[in-house]
Write a protein that holds these residues in place. Structure first.
Motif, mmCIF file in Angstrom:
data_model
loop_
_atom_site.group_PDB
_atom_site.id
_atom_site.type_symbol
_atom_site.label_atom_id
_atom_site.label_comp_id
_atom_site.label_asym_id
_atom_site.label_seq_id
_atom_site.Cartn_x
_atom_site.Cartn_y
_atom_site.Cartn_z
ATOM 1 N N GLY A 259 -17.877 22.052 -29.841
ATOM 2 C CA GLY A 259 -18.846 22.610 -28.902
ATOM 3 C C GLY A 259 -18.178 23.095 -27.633
ATOM 4 O O GLY A 259 -18.517 24.161 -27.104
ATOM 5 N N VAL A 420 -21.954 18.084 -30.382
ATOM 6 C CA VAL A 420 -21.716 19.515 -30.157
ATOM 7 C C VAL A 420 -22.357 19.960 -28.846
ATOM 8 O O VAL A 420 -21.751 20.685 -28.049
ATOM 9 C CB VAL A 420 -22.263 20.344 -31.336
ATOM 10 C CG1 VAL A 420 -22.158 21.839 -31.040
ATOM 11 C CG2 VAL A 420 -21.531 20.003 -32.622
ATOM 12 N N HIS A 446 -27.667 25.907 -27.735
ATOM 13 C CA HIS A 446 -27.566 24.938 -28.832
ATOM 14 C C HIS A 446 -28.783 25.052 -29.752
ATOM 15 O O HIS A 446 -28.646 25.036 -30.985
ATOM 16 C CB HIS A 446 -27.472 23.538 -28.227
ATOM 17 C CG HIS A 446 -27.298 22.434 -29.221
ATOM 18 N ND1 HIS A 446 -28.344 21.641 -29.638
ATOM 19 C CD2 HIS A 446 -26.195 21.977 -29.868
ATOM 20 C CE1 HIS A 446 -27.899 20.744 -30.500
ATOM 21 N NE2 HIS A 446 -26.604 20.915 -30.663
ATOM 22 N N ALA A 465 -22.077 24.321 -34.277
ATOM 23 C CA ALA A 465 -20.972 24.767 -33.423
ATOM 24 C C ALA A 465 -20.518 26.170 -33.814
ATOM 25 O O ALA A 465 -20.273 27.020 -32.946
ATOM 26 C CB ALA A 465 -19.811 23.783 -33.520
#
Length: 478
Positions: A259, A420, A446, A465
């Motif tokens: 991430g 992440v 995200h 990710a």
């Protein structure tokens, strides 16, 4: 940006506007917008069966006037008076004049079961607690009705408009038509789940620049994301340190680094026992096993994912003078007094269970009152708090509007997804974003990445990710 305001603020704006307008104008504006939304939902109005559940407040009046408009277009409209002595007289007269019919609660269940559309005007924005009396049964019938689309007037009856809590029975709507502005309960779970699609009708309210709640949109996030300049190098773009993972949980370190590498910082330094796993997957990572103090210069730290009981790294990181993101085990291992005493920004990222442990309450209490919980955590720990969930909330230590994000998907409820997110947000911190903006933008990206990675099917955290660049491009190209 979508901004939501409290009942008190909305009421004050309504009073100011009504003082300048002819009597009844505001209700007619609301009814016109409501009727138009219902017509769009029905497609063809003529011949459709519409049931209006009319309570005693202004929402009942809005629903009755909207029902009158639908009746004039050929719909068969029947109003059910839940409180015959307090029903809105003007709305009732308008409905009758337009050819609509009026009935009592007795026998209303059968009408709802056969309806094409049910208008929920039972309780207004001033209502508290769940539904009571006959309204409970009618809400249950409407939810089970095979053909009826349920449209809530301003908000689903039975939900708390300011907190998003649902303390009892409530109407589950397919569409909520809200007037003037969004209300917090329409954007925060669990109430958001009852609202369905939310449609805003402008009725001319003049509201303050800052509300109770903010929901960023693509353009807002694009304006926050870091973009390298001509003179940028990897250090000027920011370096994020990741202190995560353990012998038992090396994957948490790999996912946090994944991430972080996609979050806008120029370089990632990893510190911890999972260095071999990290470097095998991401050879561009700067790996150290000498602890955070000896890792080299960073502009922000991510500490805690998969750390087990290693309190030493958490203590070292918190003693520094750069922004710190505390996640997972880091939340448990951090000394609350140290967190409160930090001068550099601290961003805490608990899920509901971790938030409950930090507050000393049951998880169910946090899940039922997410807005209150995130505000209490931010105030108690003097930190920015990102409360993860179906609607992620970000509250700043200094108060102000809470940010809400709903870009995610239920497929994100998978192991490692939070790692992440931590890496991504930590990278944005290192790139120079304030904690509130880093948390908000990171949660937005995200969530989008989760949608793209899932595309209606199960996913793994590594898929999230990998999809962050696509989400980033989508936001910036809009």
């Amino acid at each position: 940006m979508r901004t939501a305001y409290s009942v008190e603020t909305v009421r004050a704006a309504e009073r100011e506007l009504m003082a300048r307008l002819p009597e009844g104008t505001l209700m007619q504006r609301a009814a016109a917008g409501l009727a138009a939304a219902c017509a769009d939902l029905l497609g063809r109005v003529y011949g459709k069966r519409v049931v209006v559940l009319a309570g005693s407040g202004d929402n009942g009046g809005d629903a009755l006037y909207a029902g009158a408009r639908l009746a004039r277009r050929g719909a068969g409209v029947i109003a059910v008076r839940l409180d015959p002595e307090r029903v809105h007289r003007g709305g009732l007269a308008a409905l009758r004049k337009a050819g609509g019919r009026v009935t009592s609660v007795s026998g209303a269940a059968a009408l709802v079961e056969r309806a094409d559309l049910v208008l929920d005007g039972i309780v207004g924005i001033g209502g508290k607690g769940g539904l009571r009396g006959d309204a409970v049964a009618l809400a249950e019938v409407a939810e089970r009705a095979p053909y009826a689309a349920v449209v809530a007037v301003d908000l689903p009856s039975g939900v708390d408009v300011d907190s998003g809590e649902v303390r009892g029975a409530a109407v589950r709507a397919d569409l909520t038509v809200t007037f003037g502005t969004y209300k917090p309960g329409l954007l925060v779970d669990p109430a958001r789940e009852y609202a369905g699609v939310v449609r805003l009708v402008d009725i001319g309210l003049e509201l303050p620049a800052v509300g109770e709640l903010e929901a960023l949109q693509h353009a807002d996030v694009a304006a926050l994301l870091p973009v390298p300049g001509i003179e940028s190098d990897k250090y000027r773009r920011g370096v994020v340190g990741v202190a995560a993972g353990s012998a038992r949980y090396p994957g948490a370190a790999v996912l946090a680094v994944a991430g972080a590498l996609r979050g806008g910082a120029g370089a990632v330094r990893y510190v911890g026992p999972a260095g071999d796993a990290v470097i095998a997957r991401f050879p561009e990572t700067l790996v150290s096993d000498q602890g955070p103090k000896h890792a080299g210069r960073v502009q922000a730290w991510v500490v805690g994912p998969g750390a087990g009981d290693d309190a030493g790294a958490v203590t070292e990181v918190l003693a520094g003078e750069v922004p710190v993101l505390l996640d997972a085990d880091g939340l448990r291992l951090a000394d609350p007094e140290v967190v409160r005493g930090r001068t550099a920004p601290t961003l805490m990222t608990p899920h509901a269970g971790e938030a409950a442990a930090l507050l000393g309450v049951a998880r169910e209490e946090v899940e039922a009152g997410r807005l209150a919980a995130v505000r209490e955590l931010a105030a108690r720990y003097r930190a920015t708090v990102l409360l993860k969930g179906s609607t992620t909330l970000v509250a700043d230590a200094g108060g102000g509007a809470v940010r809400v994000n709903a870009t995610g998907t239920s497929w994100l409820a998978t192991a490692g997804s939070g790692d992440v997110l931590s890496g991504l947000v930590g990278s944005l911190l290192a790139a120079g974003l304030p904690a509130l903006d880093a948390g908000s933008a990171g949660a937005y990206l995200h969530g989008l990445a989760g949608r793209y990675a899932a595309d209606g099917a199960p996913l793994g955290a590594h898929d999230v990710a990998a999809a962050i660049p696509a989400a980033w491009r989508d936001v910036c190209d809009s």
